[in-house]
Write a protein that holds these residues in place. Sequence first.
Motif, PDB file in Angstrom:
ATOM      1  N   ARG A 133       9.801   9.803  -7.611  1.00  0.00           N
ATOM      2  CA  ARG A 133       9.131   9.087  -6.524  1.00  0.00           C
ATOM      3  C   ARG A 133       8.629   7.734  -7.013  1.00  0.00           C
ATOM      4  O   ARG A 133       8.756   6.727  -6.315  1.00  0.00           O
ATOM      5  N   LYS A 134       8.043   7.731  -8.197  1.00  0.00           N
ATOM      6  CA  LYS A 134       7.528   6.481  -8.734  1.00  0.00           C
ATOM      7  C   LYS A 134       8.658   5.489  -8.988  1.00  0.00           C
ATOM      8  O   LYS A 134       8.506   4.288  -8.745  1.00  0.00           O
ATOM      9  N   SER A 193       0.825  -1.214   0.000  1.00  0.00           N
ATOM     10  CA  SER A 193       0.000   0.000   0.000  1.00  0.00           C
ATOM     11  C   SER A 193       0.858   1.263   0.000  1.00  0.00           C
ATOM     12  O   SER A 193       1.768   1.413   0.821  1.00  0.00           O
ATOM     13  N   LYS A 194       0.563   2.175  -0.937  1.00  0.00           N
ATOM     14  CA  LYS A 194       1.253   3.465  -0.979  1.00  0.00           C
ATOM     15  C   LYS A 194       0.551   4.498  -0.109  1.00  0.00           C
ATOM     16  O   LYS A 194       1.142   5.526   0.254  1.00  0.00           O
ATOM     17  N   SER A 204      10.636   5.494   2.012  1.00  0.00           N
ATOM     18  CA  SER A 204       9.872   6.470   1.225  1.00  0.00           C
ATOM     19  C   SER A 204      10.034   7.867   1.801  1.00  0.00           C
ATOM     20  O   SER A 204      10.199   8.844   1.054  1.00  0.00           O
ATOM     21  N   ASP A 234       9.583   4.143  -5.688  1.00  0.00           N
ATOM     22  CA  ASP A 234       8.555   3.207  -5.238  1.00  0.00           C
ATOM     23  C   ASP A 234       8.713   1.861  -5.926  1.00  0.00           C
ATOM     24  O   ASP A 234       8.567   0.803  -5.293  1.00  0.00           O
ATOM     25  N   ASP A 247       9.580  -1.509  -3.991  1.00  0.00           N
ATOM     26  CA  ASP A 247       8.746  -2.714  -4.057  1.00  0.00           C
ATOM     27  C   ASP A 247       9.578  -3.931  -4.445  1.00  0.00           C
ATOM     28  O   ASP A 247       9.398  -5.022  -3.880  1.00  0.00           O
TER      29      ASP A 247
END
Length: 1448
Positions: free
Chosen positions: A1082-1083, A234-235, A346, A1086, A1090
């Motif tokens: 950021r992506k 979950s982000k 993060s 992420d 992950d």
Amino acid sequence: MSAACSTDGSFGPGVGSCRGGFDLTLGFEDSVLGLLPQAVFLALAPIRLVTLRRRRDRVARHSHLGFLKTVSSVLYVFSSIALLAIWSEIDSFKTKLSVASAALEFLSSMLIVALSRMEHSRAIRPSHLLQFFLLVLLLCDAVRLRTLFLMDYPTSLVTPASIHTFLTGLLLLLESLDKRQLFSSDGDRKLPPEETIGLFGKRLFWHLNDLFKEGYRKVLKPTDLSTMDADLASKARAAAFQQALAAQDKSKSMPLLRIIIKILWPELLLPIFPRIIQMATTLSQPYLITAMIDFVEDRKNPQSVNKGYGLIAAFALNYALLAVAFGWTAQSMARFMTKLRGCLISALYEKTLHTSSKDVDLGSATVLMNVDVDKILQACKQLNEIWAAFIISGVAMYIMYTHLGAAFVAPLLTILVATGVTTAIGAAMKARMRLYAAATERRITAIAYVVGNMKGVRMLGLSDTVFQMLTKLRHAEVDASIYFRKLIVWVTLISNSMFQLTTLATYVTFAIITIAKGDGMTLDMNKLYGSLSALKLFTTPFGMVLQILPQIQTGIASLERVERFLLGETSPSEERDDPGSSTSSDGMELSPLRAHREGGHVIALKNATFAIDSQPLLFELTTNFSQGTFSMIVGKVGSGKSVFLRSLVGETQLSSGQFEHSLPGSAFCDQQVWLRNATVRENIVGEDPFDELWYQKVLWSCGLMQDLEEMRDGDNTAIGSKGISLSGGQKNRMSLARALYARKPVLVLDDMLAGLDNTTEKLVFNRVFARNGLLRKSGATVILATHSTHYARHADQIIVMADGRVADQGTYQELLKKNVDFRKFNDGEVSSAANSDEGPEDDIVPQVPSKPVSDNHEDDVARQTGDRRSLIFFIKTIGPLHMTISCVTLVGGIVMTQIQYLWLKWWAEADDQSRSGTIRQLYLFIIVTVINIIAYFAYFVHYALWFQPRLSLNMHANQLVALMRARFSFLVSTDIGSITNRFSQDIMLVDLQLPVAWLNVTFEVLETICSFIIMAIATPPIAATIPVLGVVGYCIQRVYLRTSRQVRLMDLEAKAPLCSNFLETLAGVVTVRAFSWGEAYRKRNDRLLDQSQVPYYLLAAIQNWLTLVLELVVAGMITMIAGLAVGLRTKIDPGYLGLALISAMDLGVNFRVIIVYWTELETSLSAVVRILQFSATPPEESDLAIASPPPSWLKSGAVAFSNFAASYTEDGKTVLNDIDLSIQPGEKIGLCGRTGSGKSSLVATLFGLLHQREGRVAVDGIPTTDVSLSTLRSKIIALPQEPFFLKGTVRYNLTPWNPEAQRPAVSDDAMQRALEEVQLWEKLSGAAETGQSALDLSLDNVDGLLSQGERQLFCLARAILMDGRIVVLDEATSSVDAHTDALMQRILRTAFADRTIIAIAHRLDTILDFDRVVVMDAGRIVEVGLPGELLETEGSLFRALVESQKAN
């Protein structure tokens, strides 16, 4: 008629002596085993039904499993109706609740039909509620069915009850089956296994079975690992964490801890319930042990056999439930830690995107990511043991009191004292850990800097100096750890000797009380083993708590470091996404800029003063930039041009005045080019969509088409960390191409024309900046800082900077009328930059693999089966002497512990229980215990003060030697983040995890062996099971280790790209912010996070699976011991049985510790494997002794290339071919040619950076291959492309070479003269404190003290002080204005008048007075001659270059 007992109508629960004395009353069964579970289910089932009604169908409507569930549940209803009818009409004995219980069971069966159907069709996993309820019901029905048989109820009741119990089990089986293949959606079928598994599968880790099968059969790849479930991935949680961080009151203590609790409180509470179950089963063990001993001692009562069978079942249930509860707790904590890791990483990355450019510290960032986060997670791992220890100790004290009376106070006081001492030690350790962390950060920062500048290190001959500097930093780091290691000795001794200390205190106190009272009370078997088991309960959790206290203190220190970073200062700009904002000196947002609409200004400054750290750097700037204009910023070195450009993109603080901008986003090109470790295309396209036509136009405009044609993979060529495989000019043009491709309305460019040869510079300017250039056509606003003022006439506006102020501004013609002398800023010719267009030539690019060489997967077999070399390497690193001392002292301590147990048994069995006998036993017991503790103390002292430091220093030294000796081609092709990760993550594992893991594994393995020996003595038949257990253990470890090793390696490997991305972002944070690429980055983070989370979480899950399996093996062993004790109770010694059961109490704990630390040991040994592999990196020269050249060598400075060919790798494409060139002593040679022609490659061969393929290079008649590289480099004076500085003073940086280099001593006067000659003495003296010499000024922050050009001047001063006869200038006049360039040219011709000079030149006028010029093209010499003669020769390439330059 049933045979009811008189107590059956009561609650009971036991029936007394009736029915063999081992059964429950019917009243208890009807109420607790009948009504209670049914009532709970009736309350929960409707809630679940309401939830399911809101969901859509997920499973195919017609399936065999659904049909079987429906049929079974309907039959279950019919059997419930039958039982209700029979109980209502039966004449046999029944309680008041029998019919009510049957009625509720009927109602429950109706709900089961509805719930089963809804769960099957609308839930993605088997129903946890149904599984749990049916399991409880099955156990309850089995107990009730047994009672019906014992009470001789009629067949008409027993048969339906048996069928009903069977149907309960069948339903339980069907409801537990996986539905993955029945899903109607492909997306559902691809869900992670853990998301679709049932209750039993989750608790027994069945979802890992496929992973173990794959890991056993083949070599796993990241794609073979299942993805994380939606809850873990979950982000929203990370976003909520960052929002809470932004809103947190920083004035409160430990704000980060408060945020963690606020966001993750459900995850913190989830492990509590299974931990309570685990605690309850543990606390019941002393009662089971005393009951078993009483049973064995009561050998004459054959009627108690049912009690024996009950004890067997109780032991089996207790230890099985303990195994499941422990695995449940550990898995819940693993999920919490995974979520916390995701939130912290993060948050750290988000903070990185907003970090002020002045605060960028790559070493600190690496420590935060790789060290501090891991320490926080390790501290969280055992948090539940703290509160559980206090509850367990309270119950254990009560049990102690029931057996020994007032003596129970002794262990309590002992624990309190030990806790107080440990807490005090932990407080002292916290401060020392900060010093240790700071020392670690200094070392990693230095290594990251050195790795990024390795070419300069080698050209300057500083390899030995840098090696010694890094070694000193490592020794300082290890020395900083010695103090807290001393403290850890005491903590470890106390925690591992806790049982011995409390046992000593307890039984000495008991003996003293017994002697004092003289009431004849003795230490019998019941008292001994009841109290010993209570002591085990008391000391084991507290010993664990005392061990983890230092870990928690370390975690708190790391938490504070992360907290300081997260709550630290942010960039003044952050990321401006508002398209029409303006800022005043108070930092408030103003209305959208009207000037844009009125006067066409996109950027306006009015009396703007900009500062960094409240220190003004730019003063009262007033200027405007109109839309679609081309502005040039000119000025001398250090005038403030770069700071001005950074201010325009918001990287400084506006302290007064106004600064307004009206268009969103800016394309920014920093003077120090930032490139990612990616392909050419990925760097140019950045985070924008790919547009083929625009991309080709940008490549053409920047003159990159030819460069890409020469690269093996074209624009898919990986450029390496910091673009190490590109020349300086290629880096600049790629940075410019990125800015063009982004199509931003404003471009802010810092000296992007620097480092280009004349032809390329002219081409790029005409295609990009000129009137018909790409930027003019696009209508972009361009702001270019440059020394190339010969292009000033093309600018719409020119701003002249001086001393941080706008000295003048206007058009080219206006400034000429004001008599502005542009020659002060440039000599009218092409300028170069901080990085020339020659580095590792573009010829090297084809040799760079698309993936880092160092991170290739290890050998397939080694990944599955492990690499024994790592353990051998580890043992050799320690040395045989220290390994022997460690083993002997450890074995001595553990043997003495077992003797202490045996002595207590002999004391309890002793016939002489008189006062004198008790005193004698007491004295001997004290002696045994003291010897035991002394042995442990010797072991821990040696381990902490000799074993660990030796391991840390030697492992780091092996890796550092390999780094400093590695071939240059290896360094070019290896990611900087990967190397940094080896010196941070891997070394951290060696420093902190490997020693602790080795200690605990060896300690617990020896203790476990002793426990097995005692169990075999107590119940000899158990020895027959040891081979069986051995086979079981072998099978388990074979399945487990093949998978876990691979997942561990993938965990380590997945951290490297995450770390690299973190470092790359931090290095280019100004560019990322200027381009407004924060969201895209950021992506990317992420995505990498992950990918890293998957092996991290699976590694924990695999470990917990092994814990469960081994705990179940222990449960089987205990059940076997209990069964043998019951079956052979006439032949069993109760004393040894008690010792065996007490040892077995810790057997599960021992296995758990072994598993935990074996896992950490394997992880650490994986790091050792990586260190071993890195240590085997091929060196740039062999270890064979090379004869030293004669003392008179290199006194003249002649250089000769004979039929020479070279490449950057051993078997790569040659980048130099057929080089024949003879340079006489004292001759001045100028190298020139277009970008990529081979100039820097030719120079690099003099320093041994290339692989010689043919011919030879001789210096003063001796081939360079016959001279050691250190000697060769020490005899050549080099000015590399990038200035290189070491942490230290001005004096140290001027003469950084080691005394062993045997260079002539340099006096302070000579240093001062050199600095005066380059005109830096005055500036450095001004920066020094009062009474401090400029030579003692620290250059730790050289970037803030000297500009790029001034740093090059400093390097020139260093070169003046060197005594070599050959001077190599690799763009020595880069990034300087005309005045500074003239100064440097004068120094080169005076200070080095009698030296051989080989200079790479793009400013061809600087080599017109040289003896000869060498023109290169495509790695070959195409022209050699006197400059004057070549200028007069028609068709001369040199003449063409000069004429092209003059045309500008």
